[in-house]
Design a protein around this motif. Sequence first.
Motif, mmCIF file in Angstrom:
data_model
loop_
_atom_site.group_PDB
_atom_site.id
_atom_site.type_symbol
_atom_site.label_atom_id
_atom_site.label_comp_id
_atom_site.label_asym_id
_atom_site.label_seq_id
_atom_site.Cartn_x
_atom_site.Cartn_y
_atom_site.Cartn_z
ATOM 1 N N ASP A 117 -8.650 -2.292 -8.944
ATOM 2 C CA ASP A 117 -7.730 -2.863 -9.920
ATOM 3 C C ASP A 117 -6.329 -2.280 -9.732
ATOM 4 N N LEU A 118 -5.333 -3.008 -10.191
ATOM 5 C CA LEU A 118 -3.937 -2.636 -9.990
ATOM 6 C C LEU A 118 -3.608 -1.294 -10.625
ATOM 7 N N GLU A 119 -4.191 -1.019 -11.793
ATOM 8 C CA GLU A 119 -3.891 0.236 -12.479
ATOM 9 C C GLU A 119 -4.337 1.444 -11.650
ATOM 10 N N THR A 120 -5.501 1.328 -11.041
ATOM 11 C CA THR A 120 -6.000 2.417 -10.193
ATOM 12 C C THR A 120 -5.106 2.597 -8.974
ATOM 13 N N ALA A 121 -4.704 1.485 -8.362
ATOM 14 C CA ALA A 121 -3.830 1.556 -7.189
ATOM 15 C C ALA A 121 -2.509 2.222 -7.534
ATOM 16 N N GLN A 122 -1.948 1.865 -8.675
ATOM 17 C CA GLN A 122 -0.679 2.461 -9.086
ATOM 18 C C GLN A 122 -0.821 3.953 -9.333
ATOM 19 N N PHE A 123 -1.979 4.353 -9.878
ATOM 20 C CA PHE A 123 -2.201 5.771 -10.133
ATOM 21 C C PHE A 123 -2.363 6.559 -8.827
ATOM 22 N N LEU A 124 -3.042 5.960 -7.847
ATOM 23 C CA LEU A 124 -3.301 6.650 -6.587
ATOM 24 C C LEU A 124 -2.026 6.863 -5.782
ATOM 25 N N PHE A 125 -1.173 5.847 -5.735
ATOM 26 C CA PHE A 125 -0.029 5.891 -4.842
ATOM 27 C C PHE A 125 1.202 6.481 -5.532
ATOM 28 N N VAL A 126 1.119 7.762 -5.890
ATOM 29 C CA VAL A 126 2.305 8.493 -6.351
ATOM 30 C C VAL A 126 3.080 9.052 -5.162
ATOM 31 N N GLU A 127 2.442 9.047 -3.972
ATOM 32 C CA GLU A 127 3.119 9.434 -2.732
ATOM 33 C C GLU A 127 2.626 8.524 -1.615
ATOM 34 N N PHE A 128 3.572 8.033 -0.784
ATOM 35 C CA PHE A 128 3.234 7.013 0.203
ATOM 36 C C PHE A 128 3.965 7.311 1.509
ATOM 37 N N HIS A 129 3.208 7.366 2.628
ATOM 38 C CA HIS A 129 3.767 7.517 3.971
ATOM 39 C C HIS A 129 3.333 6.291 4.770
ATOM 40 N N VAL A 130 4.288 5.559 5.332
ATOM 41 C CA VAL A 130 3.926 4.306 5.988
ATOM 42 C C VAL A 130 4.896 3.985 7.111
ATOM 43 N N SER A 131 4.383 3.312 8.144
ATOM 44 C CA SER A 131 5.214 2.781 9.229
ATOM 45 C C SER A 131 5.146 1.265 9.170
ATOM 46 N N LEU A 132 6.299 0.623 9.217
ATOM 47 C CA LEU A 132 6.380 -0.830 9.056
ATOM 48 C C LEU A 132 7.138 -1.466 10.211
ATOM 49 N N GLY A 133 6.836 -2.744 10.451
ATOM 50 C CA GLY A 133 7.509 -3.459 11.522
ATOM 51 C C GLY A 133 8.888 -3.938 11.154
ATOM 52 N N ASN A 134 9.096 -4.287 9.877
ATOM 53 C CA ASN A 134 10.390 -4.819 9.482
ATOM 54 C C ASN A 134 10.721 -4.448 8.042
ATOM 55 N N SER A 179 12.510 8.869 2.114
ATOM 56 C CA SER A 179 12.862 9.110 3.513
ATOM 57 C C SER A 179 12.798 7.789 4.261
ATOM 58 N N LEU A 180 13.896 7.425 4.958
ATOM 59 C CA LEU A 180 13.972 6.188 5.729
ATOM 60 C C LEU A 180 14.385 6.522 7.155
ATOM 61 N N HIS A 181 13.512 6.193 8.123
ATOM 62 C CA HIS A 181 13.796 6.417 9.533
ATOM 63 C C HIS A 181 13.696 5.089 10.276
ATOM 64 N N SER A 182 14.721 4.792 11.076
ATOM 65 C CA SER A 182 14.712 3.596 11.924
ATOM 66 C C SER A 182 15.600 3.872 13.124
ATOM 67 N N TYR A 183 15.045 3.697 14.336
ATOM 68 C CA TYR A 183 15.744 4.143 15.538
ATOM 69 C C TYR A 183 16.351 2.994 16.349
ATOM 70 N N ILE A 184 16.075 1.754 15.974
ATOM 71 C CA ILE A 184 16.683 0.605 16.639
ATOM 72 C C ILE A 184 17.948 0.232 15.870
ATOM 73 N N PHE A 185 19.026 -0.057 16.590
ATOM 74 C CA PHE A 185 20.304 -0.333 15.943
ATOM 75 C C PHE A 185 20.214 -1.553 15.031
ATOM 76 N N THR A 186 20.848 -1.425 13.867
ATOM 77 C CA THR A 186 20.893 -2.512 12.899
ATOM 78 C C THR A 186 22.319 -2.722 12.410
ATOM 79 N N ASN A 187 22.654 -3.968 12.087
ATOM 80 C CA ASN A 187 23.970 -4.273 11.513
ATOM 81 C C ASN A 187 23.862 -4.590 10.022
ATOM 82 N N ALA A 188 22.747 -4.180 9.399
ATOM 83 C CA ALA A 188 22.483 -4.531 8.003
ATOM 84 C C ALA A 188 22.653 -3.332 7.065
#
Length: 454
Positions: A117-134, A179-188
Motif C-alpha cells: 500500500d502507498l502508506e507503507t511505501a511512503q514510510f519506507l522511502f525516507v532515504e532513496f539512492h537511485v540511478s536513472l536514464g533521464n 545529491s544530483l550527479h550527471s556527467y553528460i553535458f546538458t543545456n537545461a
Amino acid sequence: MENLFVTLNDLPDEILLIIFTKLKNVSLLYSLVGVNKRLNTIVRDPIFTSHLTFMRCLLDDSIYPLPDSTLDRFCSQILPVIHCQIKWLDLESSSMKRILRAVNYPNIYGLGLFDIDLETAQFLFVEFHVSLGNFIDCLYILDGRFNQLRTFHVNISHISVFGRKVNNKEKLPNLRCFSLHSYIFTNAYDELIIPLLYRMSNLEKLDLNLSLSMKKAFVDGNDLKKNIINHMLRLDKFTFNICSVLHLDNEINLPSNEDIQNTFHDFKNSHIISCLDYFQEQQSSQCLIYSYPYRSKFYKYITNNFSGGLFKCVREISLFDVHPFEHEFFLRISQSFPFMQKLALRNYKPQNNKLCKESKNDNQDLSIIKYPHLTNLTLSRSHDDYVEQFLLDTKTCLPNNVHLNVTYQTLERVTHNFTRDATRINCQKLKSLSINPIRIFKHVKNYFPHTEIF
C-alpha cells in the motif's frame, strides 16, 4: 527423491543448465542448495541467483507469500551464502521485511515491491539512492507520492528538455539532503535543474556534480548564490563539482580565472577551486569550479591549467587540451591522483620539450612516472608523442594488466614497426589491446606475448 538426485548427477552440466533454466530460481535453490558439491556449484551460478522472486502469482494475478518453511530456509541457510550475487529482488508485502533484514545485499540495484500500500511505501522511502536514464523519471519520483522523503541521491544519464509536462513546481518541504550527479553535458540548467532546486527550500545538505552547456555566462559563485543558496536558508553544507562550457562569440570582456575565484570570496567554511580555459581555435571555453576536498570518483576535462592537489577518491580522469602536455604535466597527474584506474587522453598537439631533451638513451634524464593502479588507458585520439610518453620505459613504468586503446598506425610508428626495445617492456605488461588492423601479423603478436589483441 534420492533416486532423482542420482539421475541428475548422471547428466552432463550442459543438460542440467538447460533443465534448470526452465525452473523458477527460488524453487531450484530451495531444492538443491546443499545437496552435493556439484549441484551446489551449478545452482549458485549467477543465472539462478541474480534475480529472485519471493512470492506466488496465480493465474488471476493475485499474489501470495511463500510458505514459512521456504522463507525460513532461505533466511537462515541460502541467502547468507548467495547474498553478494543478488542483483534484483521481487517481494510481496507480508514477507518483505523478513527478506530485506535477513542479510545485506551489496550488489542489488533493483527492487520490485508487490501488493504494497502507498502508506507503507511512503514510510519506507525516507532515504532513496537511485540511478536513472533521464530527468523525467526523477520528476516522477518527486511528484508528491513520496512526500516523506528526507534524503535523495540520484545519478541521471541525460538531463534534457522533453515534450511531456510533469510536475516540477510542488514544494518538497521534508527533503533535507539532495545529491544530483550527471556527467553528460546538458543545456537545461536554467529550464530544469534550477526549478527543481527551487522546490527544496528546506535543504540542509546539497551536492551537485554537473556538466553544463551555457549560453551567456559560466556558472560561478554569483550564480550559485543567486539561483541556489539564497533560496535555501537552512542550507548548512553545499558541495559541488560543476563544469560549464561556453561558445565564444567575439566577446571582449571575458572573465579571468581570478575573476571567477573572486565570486567565491564570501563562501563560508568552503575551499573553492576554479580552473578556466579558453580554446580560441575551437571558439569555446570551459570553467570548472569545485569544492575541496574533492569527493567524486571522476575528474574530467583536465587541462594544463590544472592546479594540482591530492584527489584520493578519484578513480577515472580524462585529459584534454589544445596545447601540448609535457612530461612534467604527467608527473603532476600521477602525484595528484594516486589511486587512478582509468585515464583517457585527447590531444593532437606534439610535445614541445621532447626534442630538446632527447638523447641516445631515450630520455633517461627524465623522472620515470608510475601509475600503480592503472587498468585502462585510452590514447586513440592523441598524437604519437603521448603514446610514446606512456610506452617508453624511460618515461613511464606501467603496472601489469593494463588495457590499452590506441590506433594500429600510431602504435606501429611508436614501436618502430614492433621492433623497438625501449617500448617493449611496457608493451609486454599489457593485459589487452584494442586496435583496428585488418590482420594481426606474427611479428605483432610476438611483440605482445601476454596480450589479448582485439
